[in-house]
Write an enzyme that holds these catalytic residues in place. Sequence first.
Site, PDB file in Angstrom:
ATOM      1  N   SER A 181      43.455  22.489  -2.457  1.00 54.03           N
ATOM      2  CA  SER A 181      42.744  22.298  -1.191  1.00 54.03           C
ATOM      3  C   SER A 181      41.344  21.723  -1.367  1.00 54.03           C
ATOM      4  O   SER A 181      40.457  21.969  -0.553  1.00 54.03           O
ATOM      5  CB  SER A 181      42.669  23.619  -0.407  1.00 54.03           C
ATOM      6  N   TYR A 212      41.109  21.275   6.885  1.00 54.85           N
ATOM      7  CA  TYR A 212      41.454  22.463   7.663  1.00 54.85           C
ATOM      8  C   TYR A 212      40.557  22.753   8.868  1.00 54.85           C
ATOM      9  O   TYR A 212      40.921  23.563   9.711  1.00 54.85           O
ATOM     10  CB  TYR A 212      41.456  23.686   6.739  1.00 54.85           C
ATOM     11  N   GLU A 250      42.673  30.070  -1.801  1.00 50.85           N
ATOM     12  CA  GLU A 250      43.383  29.502  -0.657  1.00 50.85           C
ATOM     13  C   GLU A 250      44.104  30.559   0.175  1.00 50.85           C
ATOM     14  O   GLU A 250      44.985  30.223   0.974  1.00 50.85           O
ATOM     15  CB  GLU A 250      44.386  28.460  -1.153  1.00 50.85           C
ATOM     16  N   GLY A 258      50.579  22.958   2.201  1.00 53.89           N
ATOM     17  CA  GLY A 258      50.244  23.663   3.428  1.00 53.89           C
ATOM     18  C   GLY A 258      51.254  23.414   4.538  1.00 53.89           C
ATOM     19  O   GLY A 258      51.865  22.353   4.618  1.00 53.89           O
ATOM     20  N   ASN A 314      51.257  18.853  -5.185  1.00 53.70           N
ATOM     21  CA  ASN A 314      51.220  20.211  -4.635  1.00 53.70           C
ATOM     22  C   ASN A 314      52.649  20.707  -4.507  1.00 53.70           C
ATOM     23  O   ASN A 314      53.452  20.101  -3.793  1.00 53.70           O
ATOM     24  CB  ASN A 314      50.546  20.216  -3.257  1.00 53.70           C
ATOM     25  N   ASP A 366      49.640  13.289  -3.831  1.00 57.47           N
ATOM     26  CA  ASP A 366      48.469  12.585  -3.328  1.00 57.47           C
ATOM     27  C   ASP A 366      48.181  11.383  -4.216  1.00 57.47           C
ATOM     28  O   ASP A 366      48.255  11.479  -5.448  1.00 57.47           O
ATOM     29  CB  ASP A 366      47.250  13.516  -3.301  1.00 57.47           C
ATOM     30  N   ARG A 396      54.302  17.671  -2.404  1.00 56.66           N
ATOM     31  CA  ARG A 396      53.505  16.607  -1.802  1.00 56.66           C
ATOM     32  C   ARG A 396      52.658  15.953  -2.882  1.00 56.66           C
ATOM     33  O   ARG A 396      51.962  16.637  -3.638  1.00 56.66           O
ATOM     34  CB  ARG A 396      52.600  17.169  -0.700  1.00 56.66           C
ATOM     35  N   GLU A 438      47.491  13.977  -7.758  1.00 49.87           N
ATOM     36  CA  GLU A 438      47.997  15.314  -8.057  1.00 49.87           C
ATOM     37  C   GLU A 438      49.261  15.585  -7.260  1.00 49.87           C
ATOM     38  O   GLU A 438      49.626  14.826  -6.354  1.00 49.87           O
ATOM     39  CB  GLU A 438      46.953  16.384  -7.730  1.00 49.87           C
TER      40      GLU A 438
END
Length: 311
Positions: A152, A218, A24, A278, A274, A259, A257, A272
């Site tokens: 990602s 992205y 990443e 990002g 993070n 998900d 964050r 998951e």
Amino acid sequence: MSVRITNAKDFGRVAVLMGGAAAEREVSLRSGKAVLEALLSRGVDAVGLDVGGNPVEPLLESRYDRVFNIIHGRGGEDGVVQGALEAMGIPYTGSGVLASALAMDKLRTKLCWLGAGLPTPRWMLLEQPEDIDRCAKELGFPLIVKPANEGSSIGMSRAENPEELRKAWEVAALYQCQVFAEFWITGSEYTATVLNGQALPLIRLETPNVFYDFDAKYRANTTRYHCPCGLSAEKEAECQELTVKACKILGVEGWGRVDLFIDSAERPWLIEVNTVPGMTDHSLVPMAAKAVGIEFNELVWRILETSLGQE
């Protein structure tokens, strides 16, 4: 612990760590550039450090009072740089060593949630060819195959049959970490930002791709982000509470964050966490913050404030 700062000088000299050596890296550089520009615009004495495989070396070349860590993936999000910074006595943004390591490992994350009674899709570890048939029988199809320690959506594939499952396993195994197959939840995908222990509004993700993959995150202009997310106020509040619990179980601090999916029966499923999300122009955390009136520069400031709690 939340500490509010009104004077940029109180932060001291700030190193914005970005880049790293993981898959990443390019995303991290984009995030780091945006974070650095935001801090400078608010008068913070910030310096961007593009690090490779050794994030410690650049920190030895000058004196820094704290670090804004925006290195995504292995080496920056998994407890490695956090441990180094603690050994050096430098406060940093985000979660500590244990929470970073747990959240980066999707398998250990799921085991923690399972132990706490939180909902996460069924899965199976894929270690040898014989596991393919066993997985097909026990979990059925469709499945999503993931490398346990990548972010990602890197290395992830959907499988509809045993042959696709085998190919997906081979792709994920290239990332040199454990690989698992997870039951595919049919429903809608959401993400929730947690900032200082509070969940921001959920965002519903919609993509024409097979799933919300690297391209959808992205590159593509076809991904749609819905905030308000379309859930009832009661259901959204329930999911926000669940995501805060999910973070607490892992020991996530500062920001993160989560998900999750909500299936056709309106049941939420945690996917998951993070711990270094990002911060690019396509990123979800800034979108959620903007929905409650927190502009990007203010968001970056508030994230940097979380490093004050370590002092």
